[in-house]
Design an enzyme around this catalytic site. Structure first.
Site, mmCIF file in Angstrom:
data_model
loop_
_atom_site.group_PDB
_atom_site.id
_atom_site.type_symbol
_atom_site.label_atom_id
_atom_site.label_comp_id
_atom_site.label_asym_id
_atom_site.label_seq_id
_atom_site.Cartn_x
_atom_site.Cartn_y
_atom_site.Cartn_z
ATOM 1 N N GLU A 91 0.887 -1.110 0.008
ATOM 2 C CA GLU A 91 -0.194 0.135 0.226
ATOM 3 C C GLU A 91 0.813 1.266 0.221
ATOM 4 O O GLU A 91 1.946 0.887 0.277
ATOM 5 C CB GLU A 91 -0.836 -0.180 1.005
ATOM 6 N N CYS A 104 3.481 8.458 0.520
ATOM 7 C CA CYS A 104 3.910 7.109 0.790
ATOM 8 C C CYS A 104 4.432 6.489 0.369
ATOM 9 O O CYS A 104 3.252 5.849 0.527
ATOM 10 C CB CYS A 104 3.452 8.081 2.910
ATOM 11 N N CYS A 111 6.676 -6.557 7.883
ATOM 12 C CA CYS A 111 7.535 -5.671 8.566
ATOM 13 C C CYS A 111 7.399 -7.371 9.306
ATOM 14 O O CYS A 111 6.508 -7.499 10.513
ATOM 15 C CB CYS A 111 7.128 -4.372 8.620
ATOM 16 N N CYS A 115 6.939 -3.396 15.760
ATOM 17 C CA CYS A 115 6.095 -2.214 16.342
ATOM 18 C C CYS A 115 4.391 -2.525 17.151
ATOM 19 O O CYS A 115 3.655 -2.648 16.221
ATOM 20 C CB CYS A 115 6.233 -0.802 15.917
ATOM 21 N N CYS A 118 1.592 -0.661 15.030
ATOM 22 C CA CYS A 118 1.030 -0.265 13.725
ATOM 23 C C CYS A 118 1.102 -1.669 13.483
ATOM 24 O O CYS A 118 1.348 -2.943 13.287
ATOM 25 C CB CYS A 118 2.869 0.255 12.951
ATOM 26 N N CYS A 332 0.064 2.872 8.551
ATOM 27 C CA CYS A 332 0.110 2.012 7.400
ATOM 28 C C CYS A 332 -0.208 -0.197 7.933
ATOM 29 O O CYS A 332 -0.114 -0.179 8.746
ATOM 30 C CB CYS A 332 1.777 1.984 7.789
#
Length: 340
Positions: A91, A104, A111, A115, A118, A332
């Site tokens: 995205e 962005c 990932c 975190c 997120c 995100c």
């Protein structure tokens, strides 16, 4: 087949020098790909048909499909879902500001940093994005909106410094005068603190803005929301940031997501003021964008403003990020997770 849009000009020159008739043809090919954003060799009309067929037998373009676009009703933000040729989904976000249009972009599929605030980390890291897949986000957004991208933030899904070589080549291509010619000073790379990568980036001679995903001024508290902080200790991270500023003479950005009853107290504000005292930096206070994967809540506006006043009083530069695209899950990872 080789992906021709993955190649920097230097690499393209090395590979094509024995294929095309003239050296200036290499520049023409690079411009067709990265300035005019063609998607096939047939459109390269100033290259001989014979050479185009030869190129087509060796190279191909990165396949990149826009599968869905979400338009905010609150502002002009647009969020994109793109499908890659292996059916993975990434995205990107298009944002309009008074100082220009910003894209962005993502640097990885998923990932591994974990975190807590997120949504990108929900399914872990799948793979790095190629240079062409990062460039494709810029090119497709420009084609779709018919507007020029002026600023880039590598702040979408993924940890850019874990995909170091591809990210650096992406930056060099998108900055090229033969390509989009986007100023390096208008490119921001956001990292949760990959220390070796920060030292390496400082020596690249690229005057981009480095943004650190900080979110807490104390080691123990930072580890609670950023698991990788256990590896990238806060004192060592700040030392690396000091080195980056010394080498580049560039002001850094420290991102600080404001989470209610976690990192938005007076004590947190004074701790952050002490940690970053006399640093060449800007602190970007970010109202937490709700992610359904956790139970965190955004700080109240009163607490955010109080936090900012303390930072300013202690001589630090601080701004509050304007929230855009809140009605289209612009945080995100949210849209990708909903689509999977």
């Amino acid at each position: 087949m080789k992906k021709i849009d993955n190649l920097t000009y230097d690499l393209l020159e090395k590979q094509l020098i024995n294929i095309v008739e003239k050296k200036y043809n290499i520049k023409q090919i690079f411009e067709w790909i990265h300035k005019k954003n063609v998607l096939n060799f047939k459109e390269m009309t100033n290259i001989s048909l014979e050479k185009r067929k030869e190129l087509e037998s060796i190279y191909e373009f990165t396949k990149f499909e826009l599968i869905k676009r979400f338009d905010s009703k609150l502002d002009e933000t647009k969020k994109y879902l793109f499908m890659l040729e292996d059916n993975n989904i990434i995205e990107s976000v298009f944002l309009k500001y008074s100082y220009g249009n910003t894209a962005c972009i993502s640097s990885q599929v998923g990932c591994k940093m974990g975190c807590k605030f997120c949504a990108s980390t929900k399914n872990g890291l799948i793979r790095n994005l190629s240079v062409g897949e990062m460039l494709g986000q810029i090119y497709r957004i420009q084609t779709d909106t018919n507007e020029k991208i002026n600023n880039i933030v590598i702040m979408g899904t993924g940890e850019p410094l874990e995909n170091y070589d591809n990210v650096i080549n992406f930056i060099r291509i998108v900055n090229s005068e033969m390509g989009q010619n986007i100023s390096l000073r208008k490119i921001t790379l956001s990292t949760c603190g990959v220390i070796k990568g920060i030292y390496k980036l400082a020596k690249e001679g690229l005057p981009i803005t480095l943004a650190i995903s900080l979110h807490a001024a104390e080691q123990e508290k930072r580890e609670k929301i950023i698991p990788s902080a256990k590896k990238f200790k806060l004192p060592e991270l700040i030392k690396a940031c000091d080195y980056y500023v010394e080498e580049t003479n560039r002001r850094m950005t420290f991102e600080y997501i404001m989470i209610e009853n976690f990192n938005d107290t007076l004590q947190d504000a004074y701790a952050l003021s002490k940690l970053l005292k006399n640093k060449l930096c800007n602190i970007n206070l970010i109202p937490y964008n709700f992610v359904k994967e956790n139970d965190m809540k955004p700080s109240q506006n009163y607490n955010i403003n109080r936090f900012k006043k303390i930072l300013l009083k202690n001589g630090l530069n601080a701004t509050v990020r304007r929230e855009l695209g809140s009605d289209i899950n612009a945080a995100c990872g949210q849209l990708r997770n909903d689509f999977l």
